[in-house]
Design a protein around this motif. Structure first.
Motif, PDB file in Angstrom:
ATOM      1  N   GLY A   1       0.731   6.520 -11.298  1.00 37.08           N
ATOM      2  CA  GLY A   1       1.677   6.485 -12.091  1.00 37.08           C
ATOM      3  C   GLY A   1       3.177   7.095 -13.240  1.00 37.08           C
ATOM      4  O   GLY A   1       3.402   6.643 -14.306  1.00 37.08           O
ATOM      5  N   GLU A   2       2.869   8.967 -12.612  1.00 36.31           N
ATOM      6  CA  GLU A   2       3.230   9.084 -13.714  1.00 36.31           C
ATOM      7  C   GLU A   2       5.406   9.025 -13.155  1.00 36.31           C
ATOM      8  O   GLU A   2       5.669   8.756 -12.303  1.00 36.31           O
ATOM      9  N   THR A   3       5.577   9.594 -14.355  1.00 38.95           N
ATOM     10  CA  THR A   3       7.838   9.311 -14.198  1.00 38.95           C
ATOM     11  C   THR A   3       8.212   9.948 -13.761  1.00 38.95           C
ATOM     12  O   THR A   3       7.800  11.667 -14.257  1.00 38.95           O
ATOM     13  N   LEU A   4       8.293  10.430 -12.424  1.00 39.84           N
ATOM     14  CA  LEU A   4       9.097  12.069 -12.407  1.00 39.84           C
ATOM     15  C   LEU A   4      10.199  11.915 -12.516  1.00 39.84           C
ATOM     16  O   LEU A   4      11.691  12.946 -13.188  1.00 39.84           O
ATOM     17  N   TRP A   5      11.400  10.766 -12.724  1.00 38.77           N
ATOM     18  CA  TRP A   5      12.791  10.435 -13.283  1.00 38.77           C
ATOM     19  C   TRP A   5      12.480   9.488 -13.512  1.00 38.77           C
ATOM     20  O   TRP A   5      11.939   8.703 -13.295  1.00 38.77           O
ATOM     21  N   SER A   6      14.173   9.680 -14.885  1.00 39.39           N
ATOM     22  CA  SER A   6      14.530   8.233 -14.965  1.00 39.39           C
ATOM     23  C   SER A   6      15.666   8.208 -15.707  1.00 39.39           C
ATOM     24  O   SER A   6      16.496   8.822 -15.600  1.00 39.39           O
TER      25      SER A   6
ATOM     26  N   ASP B   1       4.931   8.435  -9.546  1.00 41.69           N
ATOM     27  CA  ASP B   1       4.311   8.656  -8.971  1.00 41.69           C
ATOM     28  C   ASP B   1       2.896   7.691  -8.120  1.00 41.69           C
ATOM     29  O   ASP B   1       2.725   7.248  -9.403  1.00 41.69           O
ATOM     30  N   ALA B   2       2.618   7.376  -7.067  1.00 39.47           N
ATOM     31  CA  ALA B   2       2.277   6.350  -6.878  1.00 39.47           C
ATOM     32  C   ALA B   2       0.881   6.884  -7.091  1.00 39.47           C
ATOM     33  O   ALA B   2       0.058   5.434  -7.750  1.00 39.47           O
TER      34      ALA B   2
ATOM     35  N   MET C   1       1.027  -1.323   0.318  1.00 34.53           N
ATOM     36  CA  MET C   1       0.324  -0.277  -0.078  1.00 34.53           C
ATOM     37  C   MET C   1       1.083   1.236   0.059  1.00 34.53           C
ATOM     38  O   MET C   1       1.409   1.518   0.696  1.00 34.53           O
ATOM     39  N   VAL C   2       0.607   1.673  -1.207  1.00 41.32           N
ATOM     40  CA  VAL C   2       1.460   3.586  -0.953  1.00 41.32           C
ATOM     41  C   VAL C   2       0.328   4.678  -1.525  1.00 41.32           C
ATOM     42  O   VAL C   2      -0.446   4.083  -2.379  1.00 41.32           O
ATOM     43  N   ASP C   3       0.201   5.198  -0.685  1.00 40.69           N
ATOM     44  CA  ASP C   3      -0.499   7.114  -0.579  1.00 40.69           C
ATOM     45  C   ASP C   3      -1.565   6.209  -1.179  1.00 40.69           C
ATOM     46  O   ASP C   3      -2.279   6.900  -2.313  1.00 40.69           O
ATOM     47  N   GLY C   4      -2.731   5.411  -0.832  1.00 40.40           N
ATOM     48  CA  GLY C   4      -3.920   4.960  -1.396  1.00 40.40           C
ATOM     49  C   GLY C   4      -4.099   4.779  -2.233  1.00 40.40           C
ATOM     50  O   GLY C   4      -4.895   3.699  -2.484  1.00 40.40           O
TER      51      GLY C   4
END
Length: 425
Positions: free
Chosen positions: A181-186, A177-178, A116-119
């Motif tokens: 699902g957006e990529t913050l960096w890669s 972002d949990a 579980m992460v951030d709901g």
């Protein structure tokens, strides 16, 4: 070879590249799992049975996970009925399970992790035909599907990292972002060891050690590079590997048989010691435990690298109480043998019997160990690793010994396919 080190791993089985598991989810997890599987001795005679809390439908192919006060059951697809996979969420109160929601689960394969992460409930598992890994996020309140991404999710507190491989050696690690699902960096992580360094605020730095010898330290929040240095210890190709342990970067030089400790601020060397055949390292009490490839452990001073003691018997270690370590050796079966030793000297204090510790979905609550009692029942014990004792809590009939998970509840598969929910608090 990409290595993803998430620090202290517990119950998580290890996502990997198609060829073989990354070492950070191989050796570290095996060490902890082996140790947890041995953290007790049988105390007392036959238990006073407690009644089973409840049972819920499952089936032979179902997977059950305990997250907080809920049990999530992944029911496999049924081609004969034309139904796909389904996820059912249960809450157990007053020893009664109540189905909260059920939701279709896209895709196929086997779910192996649930966190579980951030709901969001994150499910990670192998895809159909073992072709790779996939992570799916669902709203924990409603079961509504959120996002679905290829790759294996590794959690570090509330931070989610997604590791992907194209099967041809091209690997990438992303922070996502949990909720969205957006990529913050890669960053590409092909031919490198990737480690996470924790601090007071959680994961603070990402360390990438390339096979070339170049080592880079990045800010975990932004992905910005903080420092870089060539740590090559010999002529190319660089045959070492890197492990971050409690804010210290350890470079294990397999060719030279040495281990070097570096700080993470400037990547300056602090010490270098001759230790051949080291496979992995982790914190154990106030010391560092360095494990041999062929079995055994060195216990060293993290400030100087000096060896405090070593023993070829132990394959895992962790702090038990002030000045004491719990150590384990492999047993013939799935369980292991526990001993308690002095951290400073390695002197044997106590030696115990064999148990298999149930994987946990959280760090709170008692540690639960199980083993067959020879009479068709599964003994359940509450384990106290600090004192090396086990309090027998129950003996469950018709339960598969190797298929249980723990949290607020103990969940085990029965031989008839149903799932036993046993209250362990």
């Amino acid at each position: 070879m990409t290595v993803i080190d998430l620090g202290e791993l517990r119950d998580d089985s290890a996502p990997d590249r198609p060829a073989r598991p990354p070492r950070a989810v191989g050796r570290p997890y095996r060490c902890v799992a082996v140790l947890l599987a041995a953290l007790v001795t049988l105390a007392g005679a036959a238990p006073a049975p407690r009644r089973i809390a409840a049972t819920v439908p499952g089936g032979p192919g179902a997977a059950a996970f305990v997250v907080d006060d809920r049990v999530y059951v992944v029911e496999p697809a049924d081609p004969e009925r034309g139904t796909g996979r389904r996820l059912v969420a249960y809450r157990v109160t007053a020893y009664r399970p109540r189905a909260l929601w059920q939701s279709p689960l896209p895709g196929g394969g086997i779910v192996e992790l649930a966190r579980m992460v951030d709901g969001r409930l994150l499910l990670t598992g192998r895809t159909t035909n073992d072709a790779g890994w996939e992570t799916t996020a669902l709203d924990a309140t409603t079961g509504r599907l959120g996002w679905r991404r290829p790759g294996a999710a590794f959690l570090a507190g509330d931070v989610v990292f997604l590791y992907t491989s194209d099967g041809d050696g091209a690997d990438e690690t992303r922070r996502i972002d949990a909720r969205t699902g957006e990529t913050l960096w890669s960053m590409p992580t092909t031919s490198a060891d990737l480690n996470l360094s924790r601090g007071p605020a959680g994961v603070e730095r990402v360390v990438l050690a390339h096979d070339s010898g170049l080592t880079e330290v990045f800010d975990a929040a932004s992905g910005v590079r903080l420092v870089a240095r060539d740590l090559r210890t010999g002529e190319p190709p660089f045959r070492g590997r890197a492990v971050v342990v409690d804010g210290l970067l350890l470079v294990i030089d397999a060719a030279g048989g040495t281990v070097t400790g570096y700080d993470l601020d400037r990547l300056d060397p602090h010490w270098n010691v001759p230790l051949p055949s080291v496979d992995y390292a982790e914190r154990c009490g106030r010391s560092l435990c360095l494990y041999r490839q062929d079995g055994g452990v060195w216990v060293v001073d993290p400030a100087t690298g000096a060896t405090r003691w070593s023993d070829r018997r132990w394959v895992a270690a962790t702090a038990a109480a002030d000045g004491l370590l719990l150590v384990a050796e492999l047993a013939p079966a799935a369980s292991s043998v526990l001993a308690v030793v002095e951290e400073a000297t390695g002197r044997l204090v106590a030696e115990f019997g064999e148990w298999q510790v149930v994987p946990r979905g959280d760090e709170d609550g008692p540690m639960i160990g199980v083993r067959p009692d020879g009479d068709g029942r599964l003994l359940v014990a509450e384990l106290d690793p600090a004192v090396g004792q086990a309090r027998i809590r129950d003996a469950l009939p018709g339960v598969l010994v190797a298929d249980c998970r723990a949290g607020a509840l103990l969940v085990c598969h029965r031989t008839d396919g149903s799932l036993v929910l046993w209250w362990n608090r």
